[in-house]
Motif scaffolding. Structure first.
Motif, PDB file in Angstrom:
ATOM      1  N   HIS A  57       0.798  -1.220   0.000  1.00  0.00           N
ATOM      2  CA  HIS A  57       0.000   0.000   0.000  1.00  0.00           C
ATOM      3  C   HIS A  57       0.833   1.274   0.000  1.00  0.00           C
ATOM      4  O   HIS A  57       0.283   2.369   0.151  1.00  0.00           O
ATOM      5  CB  HIS A  57      -0.958   0.014   1.207  1.00  0.00           C
ATOM      6  CG  HIS A  57      -0.278  -0.073   2.534  1.00  0.00           C
ATOM      7  ND1 HIS A  57      -0.307  -1.227   3.285  1.00  0.00           N
ATOM      8  CD2 HIS A  57       0.426   0.834   3.246  1.00  0.00           C
ATOM      9  CE1 HIS A  57       0.364  -1.028   4.401  1.00  0.00           C
ATOM     10  NE2 HIS A  57       0.815   0.220   4.401  1.00  0.00           N
ATOM     11  N   THR A  84      -2.361  -2.180  -4.148  1.00  0.00           N
ATOM     12  CA  THR A  84      -3.647  -2.648  -3.645  1.00  0.00           C
ATOM     13  C   THR A  84      -4.587  -1.508  -3.313  1.00  0.00           C
ATOM     14  O   THR A  84      -4.250  -0.623  -2.511  1.00  0.00           O
ATOM     15  CB  THR A  84      -3.455  -3.521  -2.396  1.00  0.00           C
ATOM     16  OG1 THR A  84      -4.694  -3.634  -1.692  1.00  0.00           O
ATOM     17  CG2 THR A  84      -2.439  -2.929  -1.431  1.00  0.00           C
ATOM     18  N   GLY A  93      -5.590  -1.927   0.471  1.00  0.00           N
ATOM     19  CA  GLY A  93      -4.572  -1.408   1.373  1.00  0.00           C
ATOM     20  C   GLY A  93      -4.463   0.103   1.326  1.00  0.00           C
ATOM     21  O   GLY A  93      -4.191   0.751   2.341  1.00  0.00           O
ATOM     22  N   LEU A  94      -4.670   0.688   0.136  1.00  0.00           N
ATOM     23  CA  LEU A  94      -4.619   2.149   0.037  1.00  0.00           C
ATOM     24  C   LEU A  94      -5.762   2.793   0.806  1.00  0.00           C
ATOM     25  O   LEU A  94      -5.580   3.826   1.451  1.00  0.00           O
ATOM     26  CB  LEU A  94      -4.682   2.582  -1.427  1.00  0.00           C
ATOM     27  CG  LEU A  94      -3.421   2.389  -2.267  1.00  0.00           C
ATOM     28  CD1 LEU A  94      -3.599   3.021  -3.630  1.00  0.00           C
ATOM     29  CD2 LEU A  94      -2.209   2.969  -1.582  1.00  0.00           C
ATOM     30  N   SER A 100      -4.632   2.633   4.362  1.00  0.00           N
ATOM     31  CA  SER A 100      -3.485   3.459   4.724  1.00  0.00           C
ATOM     32  C   SER A 100      -3.749   4.945   4.550  1.00  0.00           C
ATOM     33  O   SER A 100      -3.245   5.766   5.324  1.00  0.00           O
ATOM     34  CB  SER A 100      -2.250   3.055   3.903  1.00  0.00           C
ATOM     35  OG  SER A 100      -2.441   3.321   2.522  1.00  0.00           O
ATOM     36  N   THR A 150      -0.532  -5.683   3.903  1.00  0.00           N
ATOM     37  CA  THR A 150      -1.298  -4.771   4.751  1.00  0.00           C
ATOM     38  C   THR A 150      -1.796  -5.496   5.998  1.00  0.00           C
ATOM     39  O   THR A 150      -1.834  -4.914   7.094  1.00  0.00           O
ATOM     40  CB  THR A 150      -2.465  -4.167   3.962  1.00  0.00           C
ATOM     41  OG1 THR A 150      -1.951  -3.510   2.801  1.00  0.00           O
ATOM     42  CG2 THR A 150      -3.234  -3.162   4.796  1.00  0.00           C
TER      43      THR A 150
END
Length: 291
Positions: A36, A55, A58-59, A62, A248
């Protein structure tokens, strides 16, 4: 004076990496683990992986601290894709969600991701806003509408080395046969690869690979898909493999443990998971390459 081995390493570092399209013309599976952030991308590259995967799940975690339910916009995703592409030499494969709207949005999505230096995107056949493919209650557009998205994406790209991956999330809500039919439609529309989310067994994987006239990518999701190795996925016939959210999940585990350690001890030092040194950290970031 540099040793012969050091000179060889330096030459390899200076040589451009193969594009993903070039690599896929060679045998063997491409493992593109997900992360991420650009730091994770650099760590994967330094570990020897041939590609990395950005991803969306995951972004969302995050950047927003929120689940993957379509909250991130195209500009946020493209901006992070540009950061990935600038941080590494190996190809970046990016989650492009649904293309962020209709055919006009898909045109802009392709233009902006390609300009950012990303080498491949996958477009999924969910309604907008979408959800993570592992979630319940997925709603899909028709395969005809998504095939049109694939066709316009292929027509929009400037280079054939920018790959369009046709993704279907139909397996869980609509069943294997519909997922395969959608994969066939997206291949026929010009997708360079096809990604069927959440295939549940090796038998399902074999059926999909045999039925779809395009190379297949697989997203291996912890606890949601069979826990196969890269060599097994390769033996089944997949060309690209990603572990989209595993990093993640590992990061979340580490941060929870680290937070508990600080809370219990009053110190950030001596955490059970350990830590790299400042020198090791700066080496990962390539500090010696800066003025």
């Amino acid at each position: 004076m540099a040793t012969p081995a050091e000179k060889q390493d330096a030459a390899q570092d200076a040589a451009p990496a193969l594009t993903l399209a070039q690599r896929l013309r060679r045998p063997g599976i491409v493992v593109a683990p997900g992360c991420h952030d650009a730091l994770g991308a650099r760590i994967y590259e330094q570990a020897g992986f041939e590609a990395v995967y950005m991803t969306g799940n995951g972004l969302s975690a995050s950047l927003l601290g929120a689940p993957d339910i379509g909250l991130l916009g195209m500009n946020e995703m493209v901006g992070r894709g540009r950061a990935f592409a600038n941080a590494v030499k190996v190809p970046v494969i990016a989650d492009a969600d649904t293309g962020y709207g209709n055919l006009n949005n898909v045109v802009r999505t392709v233009q902006d991701y390609e300009a950012a230096g990303v080498q491949a995107i996958h477009l999924e056949d969910q309604v907008t806003p979408k959800k993570c493919g592992a979630m319940k209650g997925l709603a899909l557009i028709s395969k005809e509408e998504h095939a049109d998205k694939i066709r316009i994406a292929v027509a929009t790209r400037k280079s054939r080395d920018f790959l369009i991956i046709g993704r279907s999330d139909a397996r869980i809500p609509l069943g294997l046969d519909e997922a395969i039919a959608r994969g066939q439609a997206y291949a026929a529309a010009g997708a360079d690869l096809v990604l069927l989310e959440m295939l549940q067994s090796e038998d399902e994987m074999r059926k999909a690979i045999a039925a779809i006239d395009a190379p297949l990518m697989f997203n291996a999701v912890d606890g949601k898909t069979p826990p196969l190795t890269a060599s097994r996925f390769e033996a089944l016939g997949f060309r690209v493999l990603s572990f989209p959210i595993s990093a993640t999940l590992a990061y979340t585990h580490m941060m929870r443990s680290f937070a508990q350690h600080i809370r219990a001890t009053g110190s950030a030092f001596g955490a059970p998971a350990g830590a790299v040194t400042i020198a090791e950290y700066e080496a990962v970031l390539g500090i010696d390459g800066y003025l």
